[in-house]
Design an enzyme around this catalytic site. Structure first.
Site, PDB file in Angstrom:
ATOM      1  N   HIS A 532       1.115  -0.989  -0.042  1.00 56.66           N
ATOM      2  CA  HIS A 532      -0.277   0.010  -0.103  1.00 56.66           C
ATOM      3  C   HIS A 532       1.345   1.763   0.185  1.00 56.66           C
ATOM      4  O   HIS A 532       0.375   1.994  -1.401  1.00 56.66           O
ATOM      5  CB  HIS A 532      -0.790  -0.289   1.341  1.00 56.66           C
ATOM      6  N   HIS A 537       1.050   5.133  -2.710  1.00 60.74           N
ATOM      7  CA  HIS A 537       1.780   6.268  -2.982  1.00 60.74           C
ATOM      8  C   HIS A 537       2.842   6.662  -2.731  1.00 60.74           C
ATOM      9  O   HIS A 537       3.015   7.599  -3.472  1.00 60.74           O
ATOM     10  CB  HIS A 537       1.312   6.301  -1.192  1.00 60.74           C
ATOM     11  N   HIS A 723      -4.312   0.970  -6.622  1.00 65.42           N
ATOM     12  CA  HIS A 723      -4.282   1.790  -5.153  1.00 65.42           C
ATOM     13  C   HIS A 723      -5.359   0.607  -4.388  1.00 65.42           C
ATOM     14  O   HIS A 723      -6.395   0.597  -3.468  1.00 65.42           O
ATOM     15  CB  HIS A 723      -4.346   3.466  -4.646  1.00 65.42           C
ATOM     16  N   ASN A 727      -6.316  -0.676  -0.853  1.00 69.55           N
ATOM     17  CA  ASN A 727      -7.015   0.406  -0.251  1.00 69.55           C
ATOM     18  C   ASN A 727      -8.134  -0.130   0.818  1.00 69.55           C
ATOM     19  O   ASN A 727      -8.553   0.063   1.480  1.00 69.55           O
ATOM     20  CB  ASN A 727      -6.857   1.614  -0.368  1.00 69.55           C
ATOM     21  N   ILE A 871      -6.877   9.258  -0.826  1.00 69.65           N
ATOM     22  CA  ILE A 871      -6.961   8.782   0.659  1.00 69.65           C
ATOM     23  C   ILE A 871      -5.653   7.827   1.201  1.00 69.65           C
ATOM     24  O   ILE A 871      -6.064   7.201  -0.122  1.00 69.65           O
ATOM     25  CB  ILE A 871      -8.407   8.510   0.865  1.00 69.65           C
TER      26      ILE A 871
END
Length: 871
Positions: A532, A537, A723, A727, A871
């Protein structure tokens, strides 16, 4: 009086010139007061907001000035001819409520006949406050139709800028195709965005730049918060290894990262910050409230109650029955956080009851222990929140890649006798040769840090290997778990390992559940820190920065990629401040503790850009093989692998869209090679953004259209589908702590020990004494709830937040085909989830695999692929 001003009030901007023709249009903007998250969160009244807008805007000045793309002006340095500035004398007060999205204004320009076609527009803000400019549209230009200027930018007072703000029309241009009179403006705008690399950056600045952040630790505040610098590459000012933990862009001044007062203390370019998206603000604010207000209140609650769970029922009560909060604790919560927000986060009501939303993994009460089954344990490796690790087992017993000279013998101790009885009549050799053995391997990565974790923190953990057998119905069956510790006499003596095999009843069954919990613990740590944080990110942020620094907003590749960068820099900044910082949420709740970001940094050393392509990833893990007779030339060895099946559909849809788009603008490979902006972009990505890996041979050379298509497809895949897959299912599976524990306080119970006797007497109580405490559980639930929510204004894959993003018809048609294909894929996934033969689609817990639905729903829906990592 104010009420009379509401409604569709339209004020006209007019300019008088030696008139040859008049161009009319509209300006769409939002005022800061409408967007201010603090106003929204304090539930400020509509009247207050509108009065604020009236006070700020009435009598202030904004000027607009058109730039010709066809005729030069010697007084403008032989750039495009400038129209006469047109001033805004009075603003519309079309602000019906704090939730108003936008205000519209009429605009009218008088231009002489020699002006030609406008190609850009200059905006000067002469008022005291900034505003958010969305679009400017000119109607009936030269009788040929509309010209759109897509702005989506904060406009600060003009004295804040060294050069006035300029926006280009929505026509895409490769550098050599740009009208000559606009090229200098294009170059100057990129220079502004790059900055000078020296000036301290402040709130409202627009500069994109790199820096190796080392602000996760705070030794000046407390020496225990010191953390090592994660930058072994001294020659690179912008090392990604530092960025893995802190990727974000401020300016180093005397080795101190400059900060700016704002919703976030870390500098983020103004147009990247939350603020233009109220719902995203609200989600981010939820997270900040959880960390800064609610978690400390939990501590007050825990301190006066037994700080341990004793049974699964007590945990279940958090969701189904709620827990009673003492009056003073409830008052503390409601004094810090408005009750509507508490109800949104935890369903807290006037009865002082704390009640979390029910995670889907335990929602089916007809099967309350389904999450504990071996089938579900294995299924989540294919359809859970970390379905990107499992590999084909190619040799038995498994071996280690760690250096024997340093770490001794780290090879597996699992024997044929441990598993052969459980292979449905096959020998180990037969199972290997028929591609029926798989492995979830968390051995080498954990062994690098285990000694430090065990010696220097209160957490306990193992390195683990889990062997799984593929049954005839395409489900996986765990057949052995190996848990290993560093040898007590030193690294060079290798590992001390113990093998556990499946059992259902008695003490053996309880010990097997403990072993699975330690595997889930490792998998959850790897998921959060590598799958993750690192692989989505962190690695994407250099692409965000390099794209804004090197590709003009009119460059077709900028327009292709920009929607997939929305809010990524800001959410990363928020994560650095609240989640991955020293003594932050991750360190407090994950077994990796103070070494968490070192785990990410170590994993980055083996990161490979090309392996992020889903087909390449699946082949690397041995899950897929080339097969000319299969769709897209790829055959899965596990046919019922929901992440891979759905993911490949999405991957190839993205690839086709990117291919159609790139082929329109680049007719030959030579055009790729001769594009100076594109080449500068790729060079910076490799040598600066991902500078620690710049010498890796796998980087595409960016010399062909195929390399461009592959690279852009990977970027979009990471930002969107990858993602989404890792997530938005977090609350579904990790919102129930026992299913995905993040920390352990004791090792496995050994025969003859008091812990073993405790397991025999009360296995549930022993489980909760071993795994996360009550405080750690409440913290984990609260955080993953905030992280798993879709915002109400989410922009999903196949959508654009601005319809007039380009004027080129062929790319628009290709995008429409992409949208149609995504809609088809969603229906195909729905059909697959209803197929009873596909047991991995829903599993024992009855949770369908929806994480790769292209479209989504607000909140904890567990479905939908947003365009970007927001997010």
């Amino acid at each position: 009086m104010l009420g009379g001003m509401l409604g569709n009030v339209v004020d006209e901007i007019s300019g008088k010139n030696k008139s040859g023709r008049k161009i009319k249009g509209k300006v769409v903007l939002m005022n800061k007061s409408v967007l201010n998250i603090n106003d929204l969160l304090s539930l400020q009244s509509a009247t207050t907001v509108m009065n604020s807008a009236y006070d700020q805007l009435l009598g202030q000045q904004v000027s607009l000035q058109l730039i010709s793309s066809e005729n030069a002006d010697s007084e403008n340095g032989n750039k495009g001819k400038l129209g006469k500035p047109v001033s805004l004398q009075r603003w519309s007060l079309q602000l019906p409520s704090p939730l108003a999205k936008e205000s519209w204004f009429a605009v009218s320009f008088d231009l002489d006949e020699e002006f030609g076609t406008p190609g850009a527009i200059v905006i000067r803000n002469n008022q005291a406050s900034e505003f958010y400019l969305k679009t400017i549209t000119l109607d009936d230009v030269n009788g040929a139709g509309q010209i759109h200027f897509v702005c989506n930018s904060w406009i600060y007072p003009d004295n804040r800028y060294k050069k006035p703000r300029i926006f280009f029309s929505n026509k895409s241009y490769l550098p050599h195709e740009m009208p000559a009179l606009l090229r200098k403006h294009r170059e100057e705008e990129l220079e502004v965005l790059r900055g000078d690399g020296k000036t301290e950056l402040k709130t409202g600045d627009r500069v994109y730049d790199y820096d190796t952040y080392n602000d996760l630790g705070d030794p000046d505040w407390n020496f225990e918060l010191a953390r090592p610098e994660l930058d072994p590459c001294a020659e690179s000012r912008a090392s990604i290894v530092g960025s893995i933990s802190n990727i974000g862009q401020g300016t180093i001044i005397s080795n101190v990262v400059s900060r700016a007062p704002s919703f976030f203390s870390t500098y983020v370019p103004r147009d990247e910050q939350f603020g233009h998206l109220k719902a995203a603000d609200f989600v981010a604010y939820n997270l900040k409230v959880v960390v800064q207000n609610i978690i400390p209140t939990f501590e007050a609650f825990i301190n006066r109650t037994p700080n341990e769970f004793d049974s699964f029922k007590e945990v279940d009560d958090l969701y189904f029955n709620g827990i009673q909060l003492p009056t003073d604790v409830f008052n503390q919560l409601t004094s810090n956080v408005p009750l509507p927000m508490l109800k949104e986060l935890f369903r807290t009501d006037g009865q002082q009851l704390l009640k979390f939303p029910v995670p889907q993994v335990i929602e089916d009460r007809s099967k309350p222990t389904a999450w504990r089954t071996d089938e579900e344990f294995a299924r989540e490796m294919l359809a859970g929140i970390n379905p990107v690790v499992i590999c084909l087992l190619k040799e038995f017993p498994p071996t280690s890649k760690l250096s024997p000279g340093i770490y001794g013998n780290q090879n597996s101790t699992i024997t044929k006798e441990d598993i052969e009885y459980n292979l449905d009549g096959l020998s180990v050799e037969e199972a290997l040769n028929s591609n029926r053995l798989f492995i979830l391997d968390h051995h080498d990565t954990n062994m690098l840090f285990l000694r430090k974790i065990i010696n220097n923190t209160s957490a306990k953990a193992y390195a683990s290997r889990t062997i799984l057998f593929l049954r005839g119905d395409e489900t996986l069956k765990p057949v052995a778990i190996e848990l290993s510790l560093p040898h007590p006499d030193g690294e060079e003596f290798g590992a001390v390992s113990k093998v556990y095999t499946p059992a259902e009843h008695g003490i053996e069954g309880s010990i097997w559940q403990f072993a699975k919990a330690f595997v889930a613990l490792n998998d959850e740590g790897q998921h959060q820190l590598v799958s993750h944080w690192l692989n989505t990110h962190a690695v994407l942020e250099p692409f965000v920065i390099a794209t804004n620094r090197q590709l003009s907003v009119v460059h077709p590749i900028y327009k292709l990629l920009h929607p997939h960068y929305r809010d990524t820099m800001t959410i990363n900044a928020l994560a650095r401040e609240l989640l991955v910082n020293a003594d932050g949420v991750i360190e407090k709740t994950f077994y990796t503790g103070m070494y968490s970001l070192e785990v990410s940094s170590e994993a980055y050393k083996s990161w490979n850009f090309l392996e992020q392509a889903l087909p390449n990833d699946l082949k690397k893990r041995g899950i897929a093989v080339d097969d000319a007779n299969s769709q897209h030339g790829l055959r899965l060895l596990i046919q019922d692998y929901p992440y891979a099946v759905d993911g490949l559909k999405i991957w190839f849809a993205i690839e086709k869209w990117v291919r159609d788009y790139c082929f329109f603008y680049y007719k030959t490979d030579e055009m790729v090679q001769q594009d100076p902006e594109l080449q500068a972009w790729w060079k910076e990505l490799k040598e600066v953004g991902h500078g620690d890996l710049k010498h890796q041979p796998w980087w595409p050379k960016m010399e062909t259209r195929e390399e461009l298509i592959q690279s852009c497809t990977i970027i979009i895949w990471i930002a969107s589908a990858l993602h989404a897959a890792v997530n938005f299912g977090q609350y579904t599976y990790a919102g129930y702590g026992p299913n995905r524990p993040t920390i352990s306080r004791r090792l496995m119970p050994e025969k003859g020990s008091p812990e073993y006797a405790e397991v025999e007497k009360n296995p549930e109580k022993a489980f909760f004494r071993t795994m996360a405490s009550q405080m750690q559980t409440l913290t984990g639930i609260s955080v993953v709830e905030a992280l798993s929510k879709h915002a109400s204004d989410e922009v999903y894959l196949g959508q654009r937040d601005t319809p007039n993003w380009t004027i080129d018809k062929q790319p628009l048609a290709a995008f429409e085909a992409f949208q149609k294909r995504l809609a088809e894929i969603e229906q195909e996934i729905i059909k697959l989830n209803k197929d009873k033969k596909l047991k991995n689609r829903v599993g024992p817990v009855n949770v369908p695999y929806t994480l790769l639905y292209p479209s989504g729903e607000v909140g904890l829906s567990g479905k939908g692929i947003p365009n970007s990592i927001a997010i």
